[in-house]
Each structure stands twice: as structure tokens, then as C-alpha cells.
Motif scaffolding. Structure first.
Motif, short mmCIF file in Angstrom:
data_model
loop_
_atom_site.label_atom_id
_atom_site.label_comp_id
_atom_site.label_asym_id
_atom_site.label_seq_id
_atom_site.Cartn_x
_atom_site.Cartn_y
_atom_site.Cartn_z
N GLU B 77 0.83 -1.20 0.00
CA GLU B 77 0.00 0.00 0.00
C GLU B 77 0.87 1.26 0.00
O GLU B 77 0.62 2.21 -0.73
N GLN B 78 1.92 1.21 0.83
CA GLN B 78 2.83 2.36 0.89
C GLN B 78 3.49 2.61 -0.44
O GLN B 78 3.64 3.76 -0.87
N ILE B 79 3.90 1.51 -1.10
CA ILE B 79 4.55 1.66 -2.41
C ILE B 79 3.56 2.29 -3.40
O ILE B 79 3.90 3.18 -4.16
N GLU B 80 2.34 1.80 -3.33
CA GLU B 80 1.31 2.33 -4.23
C GLU B 80 1.14 3.83 -4.01
O GLU B 80 1.10 4.61 -4.96
N ASN B 81 1.06 4.22 -2.72
CA ASN B 81 0.93 5.64 -2.40
C ASN B 81 2.12 6.43 -2.91
O ASN B 81 1.97 7.52 -3.46
N ALA B 82 3.31 5.87 -2.67
CA ALA B 82 4.52 6.57 -3.06
C ALA B 82 4.54 6.81 -4.56
O ALA B 82 4.87 7.90 -5.03
N LEU B 83 4.15 5.78 -5.32
CA LEU B 83 4.20 5.91 -6.77
C LEU B 83 3.13 6.88 -7.28
O LEU B 83 3.33 7.54 -8.29
N SER B 84 2.03 6.97 -6.54
CA SER B 84 0.98 7.87 -7.02
C SER B 84 1.37 9.33 -6.81
O SER B 84 0.75 10.22 -7.38
N THR B 85 2.39 9.57 -5.98
CA THR B 85 2.76 10.97 -5.72
C THR B 85 3.96 11.42 -6.53
O THR B 85 4.43 12.54 -6.36
N VAL B 86 4.48 10.54 -7.39
CA VAL B 86 5.65 10.94 -8.18
C VAL B 86 5.25 12.09 -9.11
O VAL B 86 4.31 11.97 -9.88
N GLY B 121 2.80 8.67 -23.25
CA GLY B 121 3.32 9.83 -23.94
C GLY B 121 4.78 10.11 -23.67
O GLY B 121 5.38 10.93 -24.34
N ALA B 122 5.35 9.41 -22.69
CA ALA B 122 6.76 9.65 -22.38
C ALA B 122 7.61 8.76 -23.27
O ALA B 122 7.29 7.60 -23.49
N SER B 123 8.71 9.33 -23.79
CA SER B 123 9.59 8.53 -24.63
C SER B 123 10.44 7.64 -23.74
O SER B 123 10.48 7.80 -22.52
N GLU B 124 11.14 6.68 -24.39
CA GLU B 124 11.93 5.74 -23.61
C GLU B 124 13.06 6.46 -22.88
O GLU B 124 13.33 6.19 -21.71
N SER B 125 13.69 7.42 -23.56
CA SER B 125 14.81 8.12 -22.91
C SER B 125 14.29 8.98 -21.76
O SER B 125 14.93 9.11 -20.72
N GLU B 126 13.10 9.53 -21.93
CA GLU B 126 12.51 10.34 -20.87
C GLU B 126 12.23 9.46 -19.64
O GLU B 126 12.48 9.84 -18.50
N MET B 127 11.71 8.25 -19.93
CA MET B 127 11.45 7.32 -18.84
C MET B 127 12.73 7.01 -18.08
O MET B 127 12.78 7.04 -16.86
N ILE B 128 13.79 6.69 -18.85
CA ILE B 128 15.02 6.24 -18.21
C ILE B 128 15.73 7.39 -17.50
O ILE B 128 16.25 7.25 -16.41
N ASP B 129 15.73 8.57 -18.14
CA ASP B 129 16.51 9.67 -17.59
C ASP B 129 15.80 10.42 -16.46
O ASP B 129 16.45 10.84 -15.51
N THR B 130 14.52 10.63 -16.58
CA THR B 130 13.87 11.45 -15.54
C THR B 130 12.84 10.69 -14.71
O THR B 130 12.84 10.76 -13.49
N ILE B 131 11.98 9.94 -15.36
CA ILE B 131 10.87 9.38 -14.60
C ILE B 131 11.32 8.25 -13.67
O ILE B 131 10.97 8.22 -12.49
N ASN B 132 12.15 7.33 -14.21
CA ASN B 132 12.59 6.22 -13.36
C ASN B 132 13.37 6.67 -12.13
O ASN B 132 13.13 6.18 -11.03
N ALA B 134 12.99 9.46 -10.65
CA ALA B 134 11.99 10.08 -9.78
C ALA B 134 11.23 9.01 -9.00
O ALA B 134 10.97 9.15 -7.80
N VAL B 135 10.91 7.91 -9.68
CA VAL B 135 10.22 6.81 -9.02
C VAL B 135 11.09 6.25 -7.91
O VAL B 135 10.64 6.00 -6.78
N LYS B 136 12.38 6.10 -8.23
CA LYS B 136 13.30 5.52 -7.27
C LYS B 136 13.41 6.40 -6.03
O LYS B 136 13.31 5.93 -4.89
N SER B 137 13.58 7.71 -6.26
CA SER B 137 13.75 8.57 -5.10
C SER B 137 12.45 8.68 -4.30
O SER B 137 12.46 8.77 -3.07
N ALA B 138 11.33 8.62 -5.00
CA ALA B 138 10.05 8.67 -4.29
C ALA B 138 9.93 7.47 -3.36
O ALA B 138 9.51 7.59 -2.20
N LEU B 139 10.32 6.30 -3.88
CA LEU B 139 10.25 5.10 -3.05
C LEU B 139 11.21 5.18 -1.88
O LEU B 139 10.89 4.82 -0.75
#
Lengths: 506, 449
Positions: B77-86, B121-132, B134-139
Motif C-alpha cells: 500500500e505504501q509503495i502504491e501511495n509513493a508511486l501515485s505521488t511521483v 506519452g513519455a519517450s523511452e529516454s525520458e522514462m530512463i533519464d527522468t521518470i525512473n 523520480a520513481v526511485k527517489s520517491a520510493l
């Protein structure tokens, strides 16, 4: 060895069937028949219990452990059930000649590499035209596997004076890292092909006192590991020494091995699949299967009474034989779709019994005796069962040949299941139902049978007069047709003979 | 049972009720189609495809022995919450969709394996460079930190933790509080002034040493201040584990694999059609295939209506039903074949033949469906989640398969018998034309001779 005993049990039943059918045709000597029937049933019961023990109970004989058919030790499990690591590699140079055979070569060398590194259960399959999928069960960390395959390194031995390349990765059969006291550290030893050994010997004997550089190219970047002076002609294998640690020598050996692949591979994706999930899935799947099976048997016994009881025994035997084959056939690897195949097979085995029993009920409703209904029922159900199973076999064979991965796994378990269920329905069920009818062939209620309205007053062990007449007429017709056919054939043959003779005389 | 056998004494008129028979599946398909269009515009995808089809990313939250089967759900549940706030730097949330979470490893290596979809809508490089990242730090910030509860009552700040604070941790947190207050006061938002000497005012609370109590002279008890205190007083829980960014999870069911599967199944169908054509009639074969397509489409429709995730196991379920459906139809057409052979065939209309065959196979169809349903429902009830997902479409397929083999296949067969002159002759007038009768009729002719 214990598996074979249960097989022979089944065989002995098979031979029983024939003798029993003969006995069934003669309606006299009821008492004698009953006695022999009971002995046969007891024998089958013993075989059943033995089979169940062999299927489900692990045993210990002295120092050797016996694993039952239905255990993860006997049936090899796929990655989704067992857990482990998978990785998909993509070939980067797919424009080369003979790409297909090179991919195949790479696949098999990858497989042998993994086996040599202590992963004999690893499967390496080609996926699509330019991808290779590696699956290693029972490993929790992807890096264990990825390290082995690693980034490929191209190795070359170059004579410094003439800039002549003596050896390349193609000449290497195996690369191994070990600690060598002579060299005072970790070394990488290269096992060379015969051709490579010859080249190496020739070069070293012709260029004594010159230096030879060992160059490793990783990802387009070349580094000279060492440039030793050739002191004497070297025959046999080459050894690379340098400032290696245990890890760096191991890594280099792995990289050199990857460099020997015919195609360059690039890691596309990798993932760890949880083994705990697999264990639970299997455990609960098995419990669900057993409870479901018991309920199905109960259902059959309620609907079809003694016939249902006979079919229950034959279904249990079916499951035992089926599991035995799944455990014994080496190319069965159980995955989730495979379990679907098993469920469908059990469903089809039950279905075959239901088809037969409905036919028997039909025949009895229309005025035949129980024994006659039994024979007619099996006979009439035969084609329905054969046709539906043959269609399934056709589909399975095609899916096995054309399908990939889990689809072919599904097809294989279903194929084995269909074949075993055919055997179980047409031979085991037939024999067992025959025995059970022999026990009491004049009590319709025991078998869940009921006469139709016109035949309500016909006794259970006799056939209505008009039905009997019709049966006789049909049999006569058939015989006539047969005779006619034979006559026709004979006439045709004669005609041909006559023609030949005529030809000869002319 | 008695009712069913009474039913069997009556004439059946199932095939004639084509309108009802065809309306039921068409209605289901129509509802599914409408829902798929609606889902396509609202959620973005007509079907709920899993990462097996779409691909995605994985991340491991390694928690070690801290993770037990008891707190697994709360961590999820915590992980779910964390990911929803990224959120992106621009402030908009990425709304990351989780595909599934799995417990991995055991004891010290316990981890939660999270698979999530690429952001739309996010490109692969966008996913790898910024979003992933962000997910990691959020967790990391949410899962691997001890987050306190902060309460401000009458100028007293109470910061409560789950665990007892050790002496050095308390000292660290004390310093952290002073630094935080300095920073806050620069913004003039908190307005915290300490009561007495700054360090003396901060004491370890009586609540078993789980609480830090700060007596203040003044403090603005606004939400902003509370939030600032919560995030500022988090304890970096170095022992609780780590977050490792996993790899790209490829679509295991790639287009190529799907194409291969479809090719294999189509070829299998063609061969089955040939076999049925040889052993029965071509029209029986075509009716079988129609029934089969009906089952498959109804299964997909239900997956769309209930929005159940479609994974590679669904393909296995589809093939299972394919086998089951063909099996069912063949048993029916076996009866049709037999009834056609019987001397009465010429006096019967195709509908009568079909109805008679349905009647004769009805008990078998019901019993087989019941037994198979018993097996598969047990699996659905007792199985783990993956198997449950697998069992549901099979149950739907079983019901659809039974319906199609009783109603759809014979209806189409009867329809086909009405098409073409030869077929009309076959049923309504006495069959004499051998060519049109095919193999079975010639067999009959032979026996008559």
C-alpha cells in the motif's frame, strides 16, 4: 525401477480385457464369472493403491530417496512456477551471412557455457529470428547469470614486430581463470583449437625473443593486457597473466568466452521471477486439483452410480499414468499453461466417460439388456471420442511444432494427456465397467439406468424382443454387405486376372 | 434429474429460435465494444493489457528481514501511495500505473518486485533519464524513511516515531530540528521561538522515548509548518533496505510472438477443418469454427467488460477453450452424422436433425460442463492470484463453449443445409443424387445393396 511395475500392472489389465470380453459374450456360468471378476477387481485395486503410493509418497530405501511422480523433483518445472532468472539477448550484427546458423551456433555455445558454469537446468531458446532467451531456474540474482554472459570481449595475440595477428577469439575453445603458483597470481588459461595450437606453435617458434601483445577489445576499446617476450616455442594452450585479481580474471575469462560467440549479443531485458510465488502457486494448484478431482468423482458416482464408481477408478489410474508420463518424458517442462493443459486433459478424460455412459443409458432406455447396452454404448461412443481426440491431437502437434515457449509446453502436456485419456477411456474404463456390470447385471438401479416408456416391463438382463430382432437384422445386413464387398473384390480380382491372361495370350 | 429426463421426452425446438440465440452473444459483444470505446477515451486503452503485452519497467524494494508476510500488504500500500505521488519538476503528477507487485526472495534477501507501465506519452529516454529516477527517489523517501507524526498543541510540538529513539539518533534529530527551525524562520512561515535555551527546550518525551517534545514560546500551528516538520524530521533508515532500479521489462508477448501464436493456431484450425470435413461434412467444420470464434470473442468481451488484466496466461486460457470448444462441437456433430445416416434422415428437415442431436447430447453437455466447472472453480477459489486470473476467462469460456455447442454450432449447421440446391434436395425430397450426398450417403447406399 518402481515406475516400471505400475506400467506392467496396466499391461496386465489390458490383456484381461480381451479374456473378459469373451466371457461377457457368453451369458451362462454367472457364478464363476463373478468370482473371477472379483479377483480382477481386487488386483486392479492393489495396482491402484500401489500407483497412488508411487505417485504421491516420497520414500526412503536405505540411502536412496525415491521421489514420487507428483513432485517437483520428478516433473521439471518452468520458470514461472519454480522462479529464477531470465534474460533476453538481441543479436546486433544480424546482417552477416549465414545468420541463422550462426545464431544456432551461438545458442548452443551459450547453453554449454551455462552448463559448464554449473547451471545444467538452464534453457536457452531462440525467440524470433534475432533474439536468444536464457532461462535459469532457482537463481535469485540476475547478476549471477548476466556476469557469465557478460559483455563480449574479442581477444587477439599480436606479434609486435610485424603487427601480425596470430590468434583470435575464433581459435579459443574455452577460457578459464585460476590461481597459478608458477605465475604468482591469477591467470586466464585459453584452451585452443587444434588449428589455433598449430598457429601458436609456428608463430612462437619463428619469433623467439620478440614480444607478443595480448590485446582485449571490449566495446570497440582495445587494451593491451601484457606484452611478454617469447622465450621458447609454445605448444598446447596459451596462458594470459597480468595483474589479475580473482574477480578480474574470472570476468575476463567470461568475456573472452562471450567473444567466441558467432554473433554479438546485447542484453535486451532481464528479470528475476519470484520462487516463493511459484511454490505457493504449485501448492495451492495441487490442493485445488485434488479437491476438484474428488468432487468430480463424487459427482460421477451420484449421477452414474456403479458406472461412475468404475469410471472413478479408471480416472484415478488415468491421473497416475499421466503424471508418470509427465515425470518420465524428459522434454516436459511444466508451466502455468502446462497446468491448463493438464486440467483440460482431465476434463477430456471425464468427458469421454460421460459420453460412453450417456450412450449406455440411451441403449438401455431403448430396450437392450444391461450387458448389450454396455457393448453397444462403447461401440457407438468410440467414433465420437476418437474424432474429438484426433482433432485435439492434430491441434497439439501443430502447436508443438509451430508454437513457441509456453504454447508448445501447453500442447505437449495436452497431447500426452489426450493419448493417455484415450487409453484410459477406451481400455481401462471399458474393462472396469465390464467387471462392475458382471457383478450384478440384473439390477438397473445400481447402474443409474432406466427403461424408456415402451420397454418398462422388459427385464434388466434381457433385451426386448423387437430390439433383439432389429439387432439381428442389422447384424445380418452387415454380414451381407461384408460378403457382398468380398464378392465384389473377388470378382474384381478375377477380372484383373482375366485381363492379364487375355493380355498374355494376345 | 427427473425434470431433465422429463424434458428429454419432449420435442426440442432450439435451432428454430435463431433470433434469441444470435442476440445473446451479439448483445454481449455490443456492450463490450461500447465499453471498449468508452475506456479508450477515458482511461486510454480499450483493453486492460498487462506488461506482458505492453512492456514496462521494474524496480525492487529490498527490505530484508523487515519484510514479513504480515506487513507485506501494508508495504504494498505504501509503495502504491509513493508511486501515485511521483511528480515532474513542472508539478504535474505522472500517474504511474502499477502492473503488479511480487514478494521475492526470503529472509535477508526479501524484496518487493514492482512492475509498472511506462507513462503515457513519455519517450523511452525520458522514462530512463527522468521518470525512473523520480520513481526511485520517491520510493526511497517514502518507504525507506521513518516518517514521524507531528502534532502542535498549545505551542508544544510533539514529534512521534514508531520506534524508540536511541541516544545518538535523538542527538541527530535535535540538531536537525534546530537547523530546520532556522531555515523555516528565514522564510518567516513558522515563527517558532523557543522557550528558554534552544537545546533545553527539546526533550525526549515520556512515551517510551518514541517522542520528541519541543516547548515553544510561539509557533504558527499551520498545515504548512506541520508538513515542513514531517518531511524535515524524517529519519533516514539506513538499515531498512535499498531500492534498486530494475530493468526494462520487455513485452514477453511481443508482436512477433503473438503473430507466431496466431499463425500456429490458424494452421491448426485449418488442419482441424480438413479433418472434420473428411470425417463429417465441411459445413460441420465451418459451424465448429464459427462456434469457436464465438467463444473466443465472448471471452475477450468479458475481459473488456470486467476490465481484467490480460496477460500471457490469457493466451493459454484461449487455447484451452479452443480445445474444449472443438471437442464439444465434434460430439454434437457425431450425433448429427449418426442421425443423418439413419433411415429417417430423408424425412427430416435439417432443423429436426439438429434438434434431435442436441436433445441426445444435452445430458452429456451438461454433465461435462458441470464436472469441468467443478475442477476449474476449485482452482479459482484456492489458487494464488496468477492462477485466479487464469481461471476466470476459462470459466467464461466454458459457459460460452457449452452455449455455442448447444445453440450456435447446430443453428449454423442447419442454416448451411438450407443453402444450395443439392442440400435442399437432400432433406426435402428423397436423396438420389450420389454426388451431392458425399461419403456418408454412399456408405448408406452400399449397405442397401
Amino acid at each position: 525401477m518402481d515406475e516400471t511395475t505400475s506400467l506392467t500392472d496396466v499391461k496386465s489389465e489390458k490383456s484381461d480385457t480381451h479374456t473378459e470380453r469373451k466371457a461377457a459374450d457368453a451369458p451362462t456360468h454367472k457364478a464363476v464369472k463373478k468370482k473371477s471378476t472379483i479377483t480382477k477387481l481386487v488386483l486392479i485395486g492393489v495396482a491402484l493403491v500401489l500407483g497412488l503410493i508411487l505417485t504421491f509418497c516420497p520414500m526412503r530405501f536405505g540411502f536412496t530417496l525415491y521421489y514420487p511422480f507428483c513432485s517437483s523433483e520428478s516433473i521439471s518445472l518452468g520458470l514461472d512456477l519454480k522462479g529464477g532468472v531470465y534474460a533476453v539477448y538481441q543479436a546486433t550484427n544480424d546482417d552477416t551471412d549465414n545468420f541463422d546458423s550462426k545464431m544456432e551456433g551461438t545458442r548452443s555455445s551459450l547453453e554449454s557455457l551455462l552448463v559448464s558454469k554449473g547451471y545444467p537446468e538452464a534453457t536457452v531458446v531462440r525467440e524470433g529470428s534475432d533474439r536468444i532467451r536464457v532461462e535459469v531456474p532457482d537463481v535469485e540474482d540476475t547478476s549471477d547469470i548476466l556476469g557469465i554472459i557478460g559483455e563480449p570481449a574479442e581477444i587477439s595475440f599480436v606479434l609486435d614486430k610485424t603487427d601480425e595477428t596470430v590468434l583470435t577469439g575464433e581459435d579459443v575453445v574455452n577460457a578459464q581463470a585460476y590461481y597459478s603458483a608458477n605465475d604468482g597470481g591469477y591467470v586466464v588459461s585459453l584452451e585452443l583449437t587444434q588449428d589455433g595450437q598449430d598457429k601458436f606453435y609456428e608463430a612462437t617458434s619463428n619469433h623467439i625473443n620478440e614480444t607478443m601483445s595480448i590485446i582485449v577489445t571490449i566495446g570497440g576499446e582495445s587494451t593491451t593486457i601484457s606484452s611478454p617476450t617469447i622465450n621458447s616455442a609454445i605448444s598446447g594452450n596459451a596462458v594470459i597473466s597480468g595483474n589479475f585479481t580473482a574477480e578480474s580474471s574470472e570476468k575476463l575469462a567470461n568475456q573472452i568466452m562471450s567473444g567466441t560467440f558467432d554473433v554479438a549479443l546485447e542484453l535486451k531485458e532481464s528479470e528475476t521471477i519470484s520462487p516463493t510465488l511459484g511454490k505457493n502457486a504449485l501448492k495451492y494448484g495441487l490442493i485445488a486439483g485434488i479437491i476438484g478431482f474428488i468432487l468430480v468423482i463424487a459427482f460421477m458416482c451420484i449421477i452414474y452410480r456403479m458406472l461412475g464408481l468404475a469410471s472413478s477408478l479408471s480416472l484415478i489410474l488415468f491421473v497416475i499414468i499421466y503424471l508418470f508420463f509427465l515425470a518420465a518424458l524428459p522434454w516436459v517442462q511444466l508451466t502455468l499453461p502446462g497446468i491448463a493443459g493438464i486440467l483440460l486433459s482431465i476434463g477430456m478424460a471425464v468427458d469421454a466417460n460421460i459420453i460412453i455412459f450417456e450412450r449406455i443409458k440411451d441403449e438401455y432406455r431403448n430396450g437392450k439388456s444391461i450387458m448389450a447396452s454396455y457393448h453397444a454404448g462403447f461401440k457407438k461412443a468410440l467414433f465420437a471420442i476418437l474424432d474429438s481426440n484426433v482433432t485435439t491431437v492434430i491441434a497439439c502437434v501443430l502447436l508443438m511444432i509451430l508454437g513457441t515457449g509456453s504454447i508448445s509446453g501447453f500442447a505437449l502436456t495436452l497431447l500426452v494427456g489426450v493419448l493417455v485419456s484415450l487409453f484410459s477411456a477406451l481400455i481401462i474404463s471399458r474393462a472396469l465397467v465390464g467387471y462392475f456390470i458382471n457383478l450384478n447385471s440384473y439390477n438397473e438401479k445400481l447402474y443409474g439406468l432406466k427403461r424408456g416408456k415402451q420397454f418398462e416391463d422388459v427385464r434388466a438382463d434381457s433385451t426386448a424382443q423387437n430390439v433383439l430382432e432389429e439387432m439381428q437384422r442389422e447384424a445380418e445386413k452387415k454380414q451381407q454387405a461384408k460378403a457382398e464387398k468380398q464378392n465384389e473384390k473377388a470378382r474384381e480380382k478375377e477380372a484383373i486376372r482375366a485381363k492379364k491372361k487375355g493380355g498374355e495370350t494376345a | 434429474m427427473k425434470k431433465i429426463s422429463n424434458l428429454l421426452d419432449r420435442e426440442f425446438h432450439i435451432v428454430e429460435k435463431r433470433k434469441i440465440i444470435f442476440t445473446i452473444p451479439l448483445a454481449i459483444i455490443f456492450i463490450a465494444a461500447v465499453l471498449m470505446i468508452i475506456f479508450n477515451f477515458t482511461i486510454g486503452s480499450p483493453l486492460n493489457l498487462g506488461t506482458d503485452f505492453t512492456g514496462g519497467y521494474s524496480i525492487d524494494v529490498k527490505l530484508g528481514s523487515k519484510l514479513t508476510s504480515d506487513n507485506y500488504d501494508s508495504y504494498c500500500e505504501q509503495i502504491e501511495n509513493a508511486l501515485s505521488t511521483v511528480t515532474a519538476e513542472s508539478g504535474e503528477t505522472y500517474s504511474i500505473r502499477i502492473d503488479n507487485m511480487q514478494l521475492q526472495g526470503s529472509d535477508d534477501s526479501s524484496a518487493i518486485h514492482v512492475k509498472y507501465f511506462a507513462v503515457k506519452g513519455a519517450s523511452e529516454s525520458e522514462m530512463i533519464d527522468t521518470i525512473n529516477p523520480a520513481v526511485k527517489s520517491a520510493l526511497e523517501n517514502r518507504i525507506l524513511m521513518i516518517i514521524p507524526a507531528v502534532e502542535i498543541v498549545d505551542n508544544v510540538i510533539k514529534i512521534t516515531y514508531n520506534d524508540v529513539l536511541s541516544e545518538p539518533t535523538f542527538a541527530d534529530q535535535k540538531q536537525a530540528f534546530i537547523d530546520l527551525v532556522d531555515a523555516l524562520n528565514k522564510d518567516h512561515s513558522a515563527g517558532i521561538t523557543f522557550d528558554g535555551w534552544a537545546t533545553d527546550a527539546i526533550t525526549l518525551g515520556a512515551d517510551n522515548g518514541k517522542q520528541i517534545i519541543v516547548n515553544c514560546k510561539t509557533v504558527n500551528a499551520t498545515e504548512e509548518v506541520t508538513n515542513a516538520l514531517v518531511s524535515g524530521m524524517k529519519i533516514d533508515d539506513v538499515y531498512s533496505g535499498s531500492v534498486t532500479q530494475g530493468d526494462l521489462v520487455g513485452a514477453t508477448v511481443s508482436k512477433e510472438l503473438l503473430f507466431n501464436a496466431v499463425l500456429a493456431v490458424s494452421l491448426a484450425l485449418i488442419f482441424m477443418l480438413c479433418y472434420i470435413g473428411l470425417r463429417f461434412q465441411l459445413s460441420s467444420g465451418i459451424a465448429c469454427i464459427i462456434a469457436l470464434f464465438h467463444d473466443v470473442i465472448v471471452m475477450i468481451s468479458f475481459m473488456a467488460i470486467c476490465r481484467i488484466e490480460i496477460n500471457s496466461t490469457f493466451i493459454a486460457a484461449l487455447i484451452t477453450i479452443l480445445g474444449y470448444s472443438i471437442n464439444n462441437s465434434i460430439i454434437l456433430f457425431d450425433r448429427v452424422r449418426e442421425n443423418m445416416r439413419s433411415a429417417y434422415a430423408s424425412k427430416m428437415s435439417p432443423e429436426q436433425v439438429a434438434n434431435k442431436s442436441i436433445k441426445e447430447t444435452l445430458l452429456r453437455s451438461i454433465n461435462t460442463t458441470v464436472t469441468t466447472l467443478i475442477m476449474i472453480s476449485m482452482v479459482a477459489i484456492l489458487g494464488v492470484s496468477d492462477i485466479k486470473i487464469f481461471a476466470f476467462p476459462i470459466i467464461i469460456g466454458l459457459i460460452a463453449g457449452t452455449f455455442s455447442s448447444i445453440c450456435i454450432a447446430p443453428s449454423f449447421w442447419a442454416l448451411f443445409q438450407r443453402v444450395g440446391k443439392k442440400n435442399k434436395e437432400r432433406f426435402d425430397t428423397k436423396p438420389k443424387d450420389k454426388k451431392s450426398l458425399g461419403k456418408k450417403e454412399t456408405v448408406r447406399a452400399e449397405t442397401k445393396v
